[in-house]
Design a protein around this motif. Structure first.
Motif, PDB file in Angstrom:
ATOM      1  N   GLU A   1     -35.282  -8.246  37.082  1.00 29.21           N
ATOM      2  CA  GLU A   1     -35.565  -7.575  35.657  1.00 29.21           C
ATOM      3  C   GLU A   1     -35.475  -6.221  35.515  1.00 29.21           C
ATOM      4  O   GLU A   1     -35.093  -5.699  34.464  1.00 29.21           O
ATOM      5  CB  GLU A   1     -36.904  -8.293  35.061  1.00 29.21           C
ATOM      6  CG  GLU A   1     -36.999  -9.684  34.481  1.00 29.21           C
ATOM      7  CD  GLU A   1     -36.098  -9.655  33.238  1.00 29.21           C
ATOM      8  OE1 GLU A   1     -36.645  -9.561  32.285  1.00 29.21           O
ATOM      9  OE2 GLU A   1     -34.958  -9.882  33.255  1.00 29.21           O
TER      10      GLU A   1
ATOM     11  N   ASP B   1     -39.214 -11.484  43.281  1.00 27.99           N
ATOM     12  CA  ASP B   1     -37.823 -11.284  43.267  1.00 27.99           C
ATOM     13  C   ASP B   1     -37.255 -11.331  41.837  1.00 27.99           C
ATOM     14  O   ASP B   1     -36.406 -10.547  41.316  1.00 27.99           O
ATOM     15  CB  ASP B   1     -36.842 -12.052  44.099  1.00 27.99           C
ATOM     16  CG  ASP B   1     -37.060 -11.819  45.616  1.00 27.99           C
ATOM     17  OD1 ASP B   1     -37.566 -10.606  45.829  1.00 27.99           O
ATOM     18  OD2 ASP B   1     -36.600 -12.698  46.579  1.00 27.99           O
ATOM     19  N   ARG B   2     -37.897 -12.263  40.930  1.00 30.74           N
ATOM     20  CA  ARG B   2     -37.551 -12.458  39.560  1.00 30.74           C
ATOM     21  C   ARG B   2     -38.108 -11.154  38.900  1.00 30.74           C
ATOM     22  O   ARG B   2     -37.167 -10.563  37.958  1.00 30.74           O
ATOM     23  CB  ARG B   2     -38.352 -13.404  38.895  1.00 30.74           C
ATOM     24  CG  ARG B   2     -37.794 -14.935  39.433  1.00 30.74           C
ATOM     25  CD  ARG B   2     -38.585 -15.799  38.750  1.00 30.74           C
ATOM     26  NE  ARG B   2     -38.563 -15.947  37.432  1.00 30.74           N
ATOM     27  CZ  ARG B   2     -39.198 -16.766  36.335  1.00 30.74           C
ATOM     28  NH1 ARG B   2     -39.958 -17.780  37.102  1.00 30.74           N
ATOM     29  NH2 ARG B   2     -39.082 -16.675  35.366  1.00 30.74           N
TER      30      ARG B   2
ATOM     31  N   GLU C   1     -43.194 -14.890  42.396  1.00 28.91           N
ATOM     32  CA  GLU C   1     -41.635 -14.972  42.716  1.00 28.91           C
ATOM     33  C   GLU C   1     -41.503 -13.382  42.236  1.00 28.91           C
ATOM     34  O   GLU C   1     -41.035 -13.241  41.355  1.00 28.91           O
ATOM     35  CB  GLU C   1     -41.074 -15.748  41.668  1.00 28.91           C
ATOM     36  CG  GLU C   1     -41.433 -17.280  41.937  1.00 28.91           C
ATOM     37  CD  GLU C   1     -40.668 -18.085  41.066  1.00 28.91           C
ATOM     38  OE1 GLU C   1     -39.350 -18.611  41.128  1.00 28.91           O
ATOM     39  OE2 GLU C   1     -41.297 -18.460  39.847  1.00 28.91           O
TER      40      GLU C   1
ATOM     41  N   GLU D   1     -41.864 -10.556  35.117  1.00 22.89           N
ATOM     42  CA  GLU D   1     -40.709 -11.535  34.942  1.00 22.89           C
ATOM     43  C   GLU D   1     -39.801 -11.858  33.658  1.00 22.89           C
ATOM     44  O   GLU D   1     -38.873 -12.446  33.863  1.00 22.89           O
ATOM     45  CB  GLU D   1     -41.043 -12.913  35.574  1.00 22.89           C
ATOM     46  CG  GLU D   1     -41.880 -12.893  37.188  1.00 22.89           C
ATOM     47  CD  GLU D   1     -42.461 -13.845  37.410  1.00 22.89           C
ATOM     48  OE1 GLU D   1     -43.036 -14.957  36.575  1.00 22.89           O
ATOM     49  OE2 GLU D   1     -42.957 -13.967  38.511  1.00 22.89           O
TER      50      GLU D   1
END
Length: 269
Positions: free
Chosen positions: A139, A134-135, A132, A109
């Motif tokens: 990246e 999606d973080r 999370e 992340e």
């Protein structure tokens, strides 16, 4: 089935230097699994790494895939493994003494490389451990140059199969495999990468099979004890299932598997 249940040591908050040996053993077993090897070979062919490219391996573990990527980019390319567990990173560095692969501290992340600095990103069996994910995908977008490629491979624990046994008891045990941070990661990959702006180029999958002549007792017992503890099954039901599996193993009739999915995509120019 060369997998570890989600949340059993690979999450950042669960890092324990005294639990290094089981993690290394699990990763080495995964490296040797035929299904993992076939899915990796498919992704490597789809990525078509060229000499001189810069590659990033997110969640590099013991560094086995980082070394493979370094070989593909030789003689002038760079392959960097990012690993949050310092003990695993030390193992990777020791095993990579004669490789061009190198390793950095960091997590998925917050990747420790500049914007647009990579030609290829590889991320295998990492997103399932993230609350999370999606973080982490954002990246990957950040660090890839326009036109750069990504391969994301991950397990979907909702595909866990176990046979034989009473169907209701088996369902209770396989449901216990869904207790990780992101247990349905495999089926979500295409949508997540598309939503992040990637163009999906190819998709693949492999069922990771346990030996039909034996029972993966450490994993089965972990799931069984979890099911008893939550009241999903009784001790008697659990023990009957264990006996059914042991008898089936003697006949070479056990089926235990989970499916891993892969997506290869690129960042638009």
């Amino acid at each position: 089935m060369a997998q570890t249940q989600p949340g059993t040591g690979f999450q950042k908050r669960h890092i324990d230097p005294d639990r290094l040996s089981p993690l290394v053993a699990a990763l080495d077993s995964q490296d040797a699994n035929p299904g993992v090897r076939r899915l990796r070979a498919w992704a490597e062919e789809a990525l078509a790494v060229r000499p001189g490219e810069r590659l990033l391996d997110v969640g590099s573990g013991t560094g086995s895939q980082t070394r493979a990527l370094a070989d593909a980019a030789a003689p002038d390319g760079v392959a960097i493994g990012v690993e949050v567990n310092p003990s695993l990173r030390a193992v990777a560095e020791e095993r990579s003494a004669h490789s061009r692969a190198r390793f950095l501290h960091g997590d998925a992340e917050a990747l420790p490389v500049p914007d647009g600095s990579m030609d290829v990103v590889w991320c295998e069996r990492v997103l399932q451990h993230l609350h999370e994910p999606d973080r982490a995908i954002a990246e990957m977008v950040r660090v890839l140059r326009p036109g750069g490629r990504v391969a994301v491979l991950d397990t979907d624990w909702g595909t866990t199969l176990l046979h034989p046994g009473d169907p209701a008891v088996v369902r209770a045990l396989t449901a216990a495999a869904l207790g990780g941070a992101n247990p349905y990661s495999g089926r979500r990959l295409v949508g997540q990468l598309s939503a992040a702006g990637f163009v999906v180029d190819d998709r693949g999958s492999q069922a990771l099979l346990q030996d039909h002549r034996s029972v993966a007792w450490p994993l089965v017992r972990m799931l069984g004890e979890s099911a008893v503890r939550t009241g999903a099954v009784t001790e008697e039901q659990r023990d009957i299932l264990y006996a059914d599996l042991a008898e089936a193993a003697e006949r070479g009739a056990v089926h235990m598997s989970v499916t891993m999915f892969g997506v290869v995509a690129h960042r638009p120019e």
